[in-house]
Scaffold this active site. Structure first.
Site, PDB file in Angstrom:
ATOM      1  N   GLU A  82       4.488 -12.132  31.651  1.00 28.53           N
ATOM      2  CA  GLU A  82       3.743 -11.783  32.864  1.00 28.53           C
ATOM      3  C   GLU A  82       4.257 -10.466  33.429  1.00 28.53           C
ATOM      4  OE1 GLU A  82       2.782 -14.845  35.643  1.00 28.53           O
ATOM      5  OE2 GLU A  82       2.728 -13.469  37.328  1.00 28.53           O
ATOM      6  N   GLU A 107       9.166  -7.316  36.170  1.00 28.06           N
ATOM      7  CA  GLU A 107       8.904  -6.903  37.562  1.00 28.06           C
ATOM      8  C   GLU A 107       9.877  -5.775  37.907  1.00 28.06           C
ATOM      9  OE1 GLU A 107       6.677  -7.807  40.346  1.00 28.06           O
ATOM     10  OE2 GLU A 107       7.830  -6.085  40.974  1.00 28.06           O
ATOM     11  N   ASP A 157      -1.369  -4.298  41.657  1.00 29.79           N
ATOM     12  CA  ASP A 157      -1.661  -3.417  42.792  1.00 29.79           C
ATOM     13  C   ASP A 157      -3.025  -2.755  42.581  1.00 29.79           C
ATOM     14  OD1 ASP A 157       0.938  -3.581  44.288  1.00 29.79           O
ATOM     15  OD2 ASP A 157       1.685  -2.863  42.358  1.00 29.79           O
ATOM     16  N   LYS A 161      -7.715   3.425  47.146  1.00 30.79           N
ATOM     17  CA  LYS A 161      -8.406   4.711  47.319  1.00 30.79           C
ATOM     18  C   LYS A 161      -8.789   5.313  45.968  1.00 30.79           C
ATOM     19  CE  LYS A 161      -5.969   5.780  51.566  1.00 30.79           C
ATOM     20  NZ  LYS A 161      -4.782   6.385  52.116  1.00 30.79           N
ATOM     21  N   ASP A 193      -7.989  -9.973  43.423  1.00 35.59           N
ATOM     22  CA  ASP A 193      -8.807 -10.335  44.583  1.00 35.59           C
ATOM     23  C   ASP A 193      -9.529  -9.105  45.132  1.00 35.59           C
ATOM     24  OD1 ASP A 193      -6.725  -8.948  45.674  1.00 35.59           O
ATOM     25  OD2 ASP A 193      -6.222 -10.431  47.207  1.00 35.59           O
ATOM     26  N   THR A 230      -1.277 -17.860  43.522  1.00 39.08           N
ATOM     27  CA  THR A 230      -0.114 -17.020  43.826  1.00 39.08           C
ATOM     28  C   THR A 230      -0.096 -16.738  45.331  1.00 39.08           C
ATOM     29  OG1 THR A 230      -1.114 -14.841  43.706  1.00 39.08           O
ATOM     30  CG2 THR A 230      -0.480 -15.836  41.608  1.00 39.08           C
ATOM     31  N   LYS A 231       1.017 -16.152  45.776  1.00 37.03           N
ATOM     32  CA  LYS A 231       1.176 -15.816  47.189  1.00 37.03           C
ATOM     33  C   LYS A 231       0.048 -14.872  47.635  1.00 37.03           C
ATOM     34  CE  LYS A 231       4.613 -13.438  49.936  1.00 37.03           C
ATOM     35  NZ  LYS A 231       4.869 -12.057  49.553  1.00 37.03           N
ATOM     36  N   PHE A 232      -0.235 -13.866  46.782  1.00 37.03           N
ATOM     37  CA  PHE A 232      -1.270 -12.893  47.131  1.00 37.03           C
ATOM     38  C   PHE A 232      -2.646 -13.536  47.203  1.00 37.03           C
ATOM     39  CE2 PHE A 232      -0.335  -8.392  47.535  1.00 37.03           C
ATOM     40  CZ  PHE A 232       1.041  -8.474  47.518  1.00 37.03           C
ATOM     41  N   GLU A 233      -2.843 -14.513  46.310  1.00 33.73           N
ATOM     42  CA  GLU A 233      -4.149 -15.159  46.280  1.00 33.73           C
ATOM     43  C   GLU A 233      -4.354 -16.004  47.539  1.00 33.73           C
ATOM     44  OE1 GLU A 233      -4.554 -17.381  42.789  1.00 33.73           O
ATOM     45  OE2 GLU A 233      -6.723 -17.566  42.994  1.00 33.73           O
TER      46      GLU A 233
HETATM   47  C1  LIG Z   1       0.312  -6.928  44.436  1.00 36.47           C
HETATM   48  S1  LIG Z   1       1.801  -7.505  43.755  1.00 36.47           S
HETATM   49  C2  LIG Z   1       1.352  -9.100  43.080  1.00 36.47           C
HETATM   50  C3  LIG Z   1       2.524  -9.997  42.807  1.00 36.47           C
HETATM   51  C4  LIG Z   1       2.212 -11.372  42.200  1.00 36.47           C
HETATM   52  N1  LIG Z   1       1.595 -11.252  40.888  1.00 36.47           N
HETATM   53  C5  LIG Z   1       1.376 -12.213  43.135  1.00 36.47           C
HETATM   54  O1  LIG Z   1       0.202 -12.449  42.827  1.00 36.47           O
HETATM   55  O2  LIG Z   1       1.877 -12.646  44.185  1.00 36.47           O
HETATM   56  C6  LIG Z   1       1.969  -6.494  42.294  1.00 36.47           C
HETATM   57  C7  LIG Z   1       3.362  -6.514  41.695  1.00 36.47           C
HETATM   58  O3  LIG Z   1       3.381  -5.766  40.481  1.00 36.47           O
HETATM   59  C8  LIG Z   1       4.612  -5.075  40.394  1.00 36.47           C
HETATM   60  N2  LIG Z   1       4.400  -3.941  39.461  1.00 36.47           N
HETATM   61  C9  LIG Z   1       3.524  -2.911  39.594  1.00 36.47           C
HETATM   62  N3  LIG Z   1       3.585  -2.089  38.535  1.00 36.47           N
HETATM   63  C10 LIG Z   1       4.540  -2.598  37.710  1.00 36.47           C
HETATM   64  C11 LIG Z   1       5.077  -2.179  36.465  1.00 36.47           C
HETATM   65  N4  LIG Z   1       4.629  -1.058  35.851  1.00 36.47           N
HETATM   66  N5  LIG Z   1       6.051  -2.915  35.907  1.00 36.47           N
HETATM   67  C12 LIG Z   1       6.502  -4.053  36.516  1.00 36.47           C
HETATM   68  N6  LIG Z   1       6.033  -4.502  37.699  1.00 36.47           N
HETATM   69  C13 LIG Z   1       5.067  -3.781  38.294  1.00 36.47           C
HETATM   70  C14 LIG Z   1       4.907  -4.662  41.818  1.00 36.47           C
HETATM   71  O4  LIG Z   1       6.283  -4.408  42.027  1.00 36.47           O
HETATM   72  C15 LIG Z   1       4.419  -5.893  42.597  1.00 36.47           C
HETATM   73  O5  LIG Z   1       5.450  -6.830  42.787  1.00 36.47           O
END
Ligand SMILES: C[S@@+](CC[C@H](N)C(=O)[O-])C[C@H]1O[C@@H](n2cnc3c(N)ncnc32)[C@H](O)[C@@H]1O
Length: 252
Positions: A82, A107, A157, A161, A193, A230-233
């Site tokens: 993941e 991560e 992420d 924009k 989302d 997930t938390k974000f969801e």
């Molecule tokens: C919007 S958060 C979502 C976290 C989790 N999947 C959730 O649904 O709660 C996106 C995560 O992806 C990580 N991330 C972004 N680009 C990454 C990369 N190239 N390698 C590892 N992690 C990355 C960020 O640090 C962040 O924690």
């Protein structure tokens, strides 16, 4: 002197992972656009304690290069990876629910890695290992080709924009690097989302050679039971957002 080419701007689809990694090392290709901004948030005491206690057994280092899953896990079980697991709650839940599989989380956010280790330690999870590193580099240097049963990318992420869309991790080259890491028949499971990102994901992946979209209507699927909220969801639900799940199978 030959001009350096940005990996995001050249067609690298005929390069192998090793070739791309080597060309970056040789300075033929450069990679300037990152999908994250490193937030050096402070670690809580619990997260620091979990890193101290569990990193020696559960942590994987990018600098160690190509990984041997059977040596790391002590078995030949299917491996699910993941990217961007955030605080790792749902990843730990999945690892707990599927002891017949191995899980690798990648991560960049150190507090998230600490939080995930804390949760895994509390739950007594043994089938999970973590990288605290950029997933693009882990994919290029550490994950063997044709090795994964599944790659998960949940709530990446969205870079809302338009001028930031180039930072979105889902791009044609990324799709090919994920495909190469999967076994034939392996699954790339995505969820977001953000509708505009979901449309972008479908556009990139429906066009990507070597995949088939398992959705009967060619775009989205229902959230499978294997993916916990997930938390974000949960936050998205509270804000009234929709959620889009996509699953692509490696065909060749
Ligand atoms: C919007 S958060 C979502 C976290 C989790 N999947 C959730 O649904 O709660 C996106 C995560 O992806 C990580 N991330 C972004 N680009 C990454 C990369 N190239 N390698 C590892 N992690 C990355 C960020 O640090 C962040 O924690």
């Amino acid at each position: 002197m030959t001009e350096q080419k940005n990996t995001e701007q050249v067609d690298t689809s005929t390069d192998s992972q090793e070739t791309i990694a080597q060309k970056i090392k040789d300075g033929v290709y450069i990679r300037t656009i990152k999908s994250f901004v490193k937030r050096e948030g402070r670690l809580t005491k619990g997260q620091q304690g979990a890193l101290d206690q569990y990193w020696p057994t559960m942590g994987l280092e990018h600098k160690d290069g190509l990984i041997d899953f059977s040596a790391v896990f002590g078995n030949y079980n299917p491996v699910v990876a993941e990217i961007g697991f955030g605080m790792g709650k749902s990843l730990v839940e999945m690892a707990k629910a599927a002891p017949e599989k191995n899980f690798i989380g990648i991560e960049v956010h150190t507090p998230g890695v600490g939080a995930c280790l804390m949760e895994a330690g509390e739950q007594g999870i043994t089938n999970l290992r973590l990288y605290c590193h950029d997933a693009i580099e882990v994919l290029a240097d550490c994950i063997p080709q044709d090795s994964l049963a599944c790659m998960q990318l949940f709530f990446a992420d969205p870079w809302h924009k338009a001028r930031h869309h180039k930072r979105r991790i889902v791009q044609p080259l990324f799709a090919q690097n994920i495909r190469k890491s999967l076994k034939i028949g392996g699954i790339f499971h995505l969820a977001t989302d953000w509708e505009n990102y979901a449309e972008h994901m479908v556009e990139v992946l429906n066009d990507a050679p070597g995949y088939s979209n398992i959705a009967s209507n060619g775009d989205y699927i229902e959230r499978p039971d294997s993916r916990p909220l997930t938390k974000f969801e949960a936050r998205g639900h509270r804000l009234g957002h929709g959620v889009w799940d996509m699953m692509y199978q490696r065909e060749k």
